[in-house]
Design a protein around this motif. Structure first.
Motif, PDB file in Angstrom:
ATOM      1  N   SER A  11      38.514 114.222  43.103  1.00 54.79           N
ATOM      2  CA  SER A  11      37.251 114.570  42.533  1.00 54.79           C
ATOM      3  C   SER A  11      36.156 113.252  42.243  1.00 54.79           C
ATOM      4  CB  SER A  11      37.610 114.989  40.941  1.00 54.79           C
ATOM      5  OG  SER A  11      38.017 113.876  40.246  1.00 54.79           O
ATOM      6  N   LEU A  12      36.713 112.092  42.019  1.00 52.81           N
ATOM      7  CA  LEU A  12      35.481 111.262  42.129  1.00 52.81           C
ATOM      8  C   LEU A  12      34.994 110.617  43.380  1.00 52.81           C
ATOM      9  CD1 LEU A  12      37.014 108.852  39.254  1.00 52.81           C
ATOM     10  CD2 LEU A  12      35.442 110.624  38.966  1.00 52.81           C
ATOM     11  N   ARG A  13      36.045 110.678  44.461  1.00 54.36           N
ATOM     12  CA  ARG A  13      35.571 110.578  45.613  1.00 54.36           C
ATOM     13  C   ARG A  13      35.465 111.752  46.706  1.00 54.36           C
ATOM     14  NH1 ARG A  13      36.659 105.703  47.529  1.00 54.36           N
ATOM     15  NH2 ARG A  13      36.593 106.104  49.480  1.00 54.36           N
ATOM     16  N   ASN A  14      34.737 112.874  45.945  1.00 52.41           N
ATOM     17  CA  ASN A  14      34.619 114.105  46.752  1.00 52.41           C
ATOM     18  C   ASN A  14      33.164 114.635  46.140  1.00 52.41           C
ATOM     19  OD1 ASN A  14      34.428 117.291  47.137  1.00 52.41           O
ATOM     20  ND2 ASN A  14      36.481 116.779  48.299  1.00 52.41           N
ATOM     21  N   LYS A  15      31.972 114.404  47.017  1.00 51.65           N
ATOM     22  CA  LYS A  15      30.976 114.983  46.699  1.00 51.65           C
ATOM     23  C   LYS A  15      30.794 116.378  45.895  1.00 51.65           C
ATOM     24  CE  LYS A  15      26.134 115.103  48.274  1.00 51.65           C
ATOM     25  NZ  LYS A  15      25.143 115.049  49.440  1.00 51.65           N
ATOM     26  N   ASP A  16      31.507 117.410  46.832  1.00 48.50           N
ATOM     27  CA  ASP A  16      31.357 118.695  46.464  1.00 48.50           C
ATOM     28  C   ASP A  16      31.961 118.944  45.247  1.00 48.50           C
ATOM     29  OD1 ASP A  16      30.069 119.363  48.705  1.00 48.50           O
ATOM     30  OD2 ASP A  16      31.956 119.692  49.963  1.00 48.50           O
ATOM     31  N   MET A  17      33.201 118.086  44.789  1.00 45.01           N
ATOM     32  CA  MET A  17      33.709 118.387  43.588  1.00 45.01           C
ATOM     33  C   MET A  17      32.878 117.954  42.456  1.00 45.01           C
ATOM     34  SD  MET A  17      36.598 119.466  41.957  1.00 45.01           S
ATOM     35  CE  MET A  17      37.737 119.860  43.394  1.00 45.01           C
ATOM     36  N   LYS A  18      32.533 116.822  42.550  1.00 42.21           N
ATOM     37  CA  LYS A  18      31.467 116.236  41.567  1.00 42.21           C
ATOM     38  C   LYS A  18      30.333 117.055  41.285  1.00 42.21           C
ATOM     39  CE  LYS A  18      31.124 112.110  43.558  1.00 42.21           C
ATOM     40  NZ  LYS A  18      30.695 110.706  43.791  1.00 42.21           N
ATOM     41  N   GLU A  19      29.648 117.534  42.161  1.00 43.87           N
ATOM     42  CA  GLU A  19      28.593 118.504  41.946  1.00 43.87           C
ATOM     43  C   GLU A  19      29.074 119.706  41.255  1.00 43.87           C
ATOM     44  OE1 GLU A  19      26.808 119.108  45.792  1.00 43.87           O
ATOM     45  OE2 GLU A  19      25.925 117.338  45.762  1.00 43.87           O
ATOM     46  N   ALA A  20      30.061 120.340  41.801  1.00 42.93           N
ATOM     47  CA  ALA A  20      30.710 121.540  41.093  1.00 42.93           C
ATOM     48  C   ALA A  20      31.075 121.225  39.467  1.00 42.93           C
ATOM     49  CB  ALA A  20      31.843 122.071  41.740  1.00 42.93           C
ATOM     50  N   ILE A  21      31.942 120.226  39.187  1.00 40.77           N
ATOM     51  CA  ILE A  21      32.023 119.749  37.815  1.00 40.77           C
ATOM     52  C   ILE A  21      30.642 119.577  37.049  1.00 40.77           C
ATOM     53  CG2 ILE A  21      33.135 118.040  36.410  1.00 40.77           C
ATOM     54  CD1 ILE A  21      35.137 117.368  38.537  1.00 40.77           C
ATOM     55  N   GLY A  22      29.797 118.789  37.960  1.00 41.01           N
ATOM     56  CA  GLY A  22      28.399 118.910  37.099  1.00 41.01           C
ATOM     57  C   GLY A  22      27.771 120.103  36.815  1.00 41.01           C
ATOM     58  N   ARG A  23      27.919 121.236  37.771  1.00 34.66           N
ATOM     59  CA  ARG A  23      27.339 122.470  37.406  1.00 34.66           C
ATOM     60  C   ARG A  23      28.159 123.138  36.282  1.00 34.66           C
ATOM     61  NH1 ARG A  23      27.103 122.576  43.216  1.00 34.66           N
ATOM     62  NH2 ARG A  23      28.802 123.450  43.323  1.00 34.66           N
ATOM     63  N   LEU A  24      29.254 123.120  36.181  1.00 37.06           N
ATOM     64  CA  LEU A  24      30.061 123.688  35.179  1.00 37.06           C
ATOM     65  C   LEU A  24      29.790 123.187  33.923  1.00 37.06           C
ATOM     66  CD1 LEU A  24      32.326 125.523  34.454  1.00 37.06           C
ATOM     67  CD2 LEU A  24      34.073 123.777  34.790  1.00 37.06           C
ATOM     68  N   PHE A  25      29.763 121.838  33.591  1.00 31.75           N
ATOM     69  CA  PHE A  25      29.310 121.154  32.494  1.00 31.75           C
ATOM     70  C   PHE A  25      27.860 121.452  32.104  1.00 31.75           C
ATOM     71  CE2 PHE A  25      33.240 118.829  33.105  1.00 31.75           C
ATOM     72  CZ  PHE A  25      33.870 118.924  31.877  1.00 31.75           C
ATOM     73  N   HIS A  26      26.867 121.806  33.118  1.00 35.45           N
ATOM     74  CA  HIS A  26      25.434 122.031  32.904  1.00 35.45           C
ATOM     75  C   HIS A  26      25.520 123.487  32.179  1.00 35.45           C
ATOM     76  CE1 HIS A  26      21.341 121.543  32.940  1.00 35.45           C
ATOM     77  NE2 HIS A  26      21.216 122.790  33.762  1.00 35.45           N
ATOM     78  N   TYR A  27      26.249 124.108  33.002  1.00 37.93           N
ATOM     79  CA  TYR A  27      26.336 125.740  32.398  1.00 37.93           C
ATOM     80  C   TYR A  27      26.694 125.751  31.080  1.00 37.93           C
ATOM     81  CZ  TYR A  27      27.424 130.597  32.245  1.00 37.93           C
ATOM     82  OH  TYR A  27      27.807 131.743  31.872  1.00 37.93           O
ATOM     83  N   GLN A  28      27.950 124.945  30.953  1.00 35.42           N
ATOM     84  CA  GLN A  28      28.433 125.051  29.354  1.00 35.42           C
ATOM     85  C   GLN A  28      27.467 124.831  28.404  1.00 35.42           C
ATOM     86  OE1 GLN A  28      31.210 126.708  28.697  1.00 35.42           O
ATOM     87  NE2 GLN A  28      31.900 127.086  30.633  1.00 35.42           N
ATOM     88  N   LYS A  29      26.610 123.580  28.578  1.00 34.85           N
ATOM     89  CA  LYS A  29      25.655 122.906  27.821  1.00 34.85           C
ATOM     90  C   LYS A  29      24.731 123.875  27.441  1.00 34.85           C
ATOM     91  CE  LYS A  29      25.005 118.748  28.290  1.00 34.85           C
ATOM     92  NZ  LYS A  29      24.405 117.309  28.892  1.00 34.85           N
TER      93      LYS A  29
END
Length: 343
Positions: free
Chosen positions: A318-336
């Motif tokens: 996750s921390l060393r994977n750009k696609d995974m970090k962006e996906a986690i960011g999108r998920l938390f942004h959507y939840q917010k």
């Protein structure tokens, strides 16, 4: 659906194991000249009570991170359509297996660290061995499938979409689980028939084949065959993964595009790191040339693949994977945004 499938396998495995365990207990009770062993003691945890808390808190935090990190990765991959690719599908399966894998051992370790009871029943010990090794083999098979996936994606990109289909991914996953849960069953069934008497102290942080077999008061020469089976399983997976990555690295080094070379290397670096961490520690533990390792080194090696490898997996993927970090960011942004809309 994957959780339900693995759950069914767990249930079927218990139904096969419990009759064997009951048979073993009956056999031991019938032996009048032997002292029946009904539980094993973890000798490593037989230390003063005040020292347990200093290990309990760090281990609890690590276990919480393993559960949270792998669960977040699993959920994000399932929900984000951009990650619905074979590579991330296998990562999500690996994350789910890591949760189950660590749950077979760490909760018992935590209990032994703070409670006066440092023991486990014979039946519980056999079940722990079964699920620990079953899930470990399944993880090894998934890592092998991931190596094959990366080999096809980099070395045969034109045919990759036609070969690595969703159907094949599911078949490889189901095959990995079946391989894990079926291969270990004969060994556990054999150990369940052995009588245990005399010493009941296990010199390890969890129930494992060699420490448990050393306590059996009968001929355990078949352990050589058990060790040979483990060696074949480990070496076969290691060779497939190693040969795949050797070929991958040769292809990457031959790329003319610097950007393509960098992207391919960064993608494979995570898989290679997890592979070396997992298989390296497992190989040192089970492919040893000597059985005279000290308890300290046995414990240190066991901690590496039981605790540290699952701990680093979410970080690596996750921390060393750009696609995974962006996906986690999108998920938390959507939840917010959803929470704000609800207000």
């Amino acid at each position: 659906m994957k959780q339900h499938s693995v759950g069914n396998q767990h249930s079927n495995s218990r139904s096969l194991l419990f009759p064997l365990l009951s048979s073993q207990m009956t056999q031991l009770m019938a032996s009048g000249n032997q002292t029946m062993v009904t539980e094993f003691l973890f000798s490593i945890f037989l230390h003063p009570q005040r020292g347990g808390l200093s290990f309990f808190i760090p281990l609890l935090l690590i276990y919480g991170f393993i559960l949270t990190g792998n669960l977040i990765m699993f959920i994000v991959i399932q929900l984000d359509m951009a990650l619905h690719t074979p590579m991330y599908f296998f990562i999500s399966v690996l994350s789910f297996l890591e949760i189950c894998y660590t749950t077979t051992t760490i909760p018992k370790m935590l209990s032994c660290l703070i409670s006066e009871q440092k023991s486990i029943s014979v039946a519980g010990c056999l079940l722990q061995m079964y699920f620990f090794h079953s899930l470990g083999i399944a993880e090894g098979c998934i890592l092998t499938a991931m190596a094959i996936d990366r080999y096809l994606a980099i070395c045969n990109p034109l045919r990759y979409p036609a070969i690595m289909t969703p159907k094949l991914c599911i078949q490889l996953t189901v095959g990995s689980c079946f391989c894990g849960f079926l291969l270990v069953l004969p060994e556990i069934a054999w150990i369940a028939t052995l009588p245990f008497c005399g010493s009941n102290q296990i010199h390890q942080i969890f129930c494992d084949f060699t420490p448990v077999l050393s306590l059996a008061c009968t001929d355990t020469s078949l352990v050589v065959i058990v060790d040979a089976i483990h060696a074949v399983e480990i070496v076969a997976s290691f060779l497939v993964i190693a040969l795949s990555y050797i070929r991958i690295i040769m292809v990457i080094l031959g790329m003319h595009s610097t950007e393509g070379r960098h992207k391919a290397l960064s993608t494979c670096a995570a898989h290679l790191t997890v592979f070396l961490l997992f298989f390296g520690s497992v190989a040192v533990m089970y492919l040893r040339f000597s059985a005279t390792y000290s308890v300290f080194w046995d414990t240190a090696i066991a901690v590496t693949f039981v605790i540290l490898a699952p701990f680093f997996n979410p970080i690596i993927y996750s921390l060393r994977n750009k696609d995974m970090k962006e996906a986690i960011g999108r998920l938390f942004h959507y939840q917010k945004r959803a929470s704000w809309a609800g207000k």
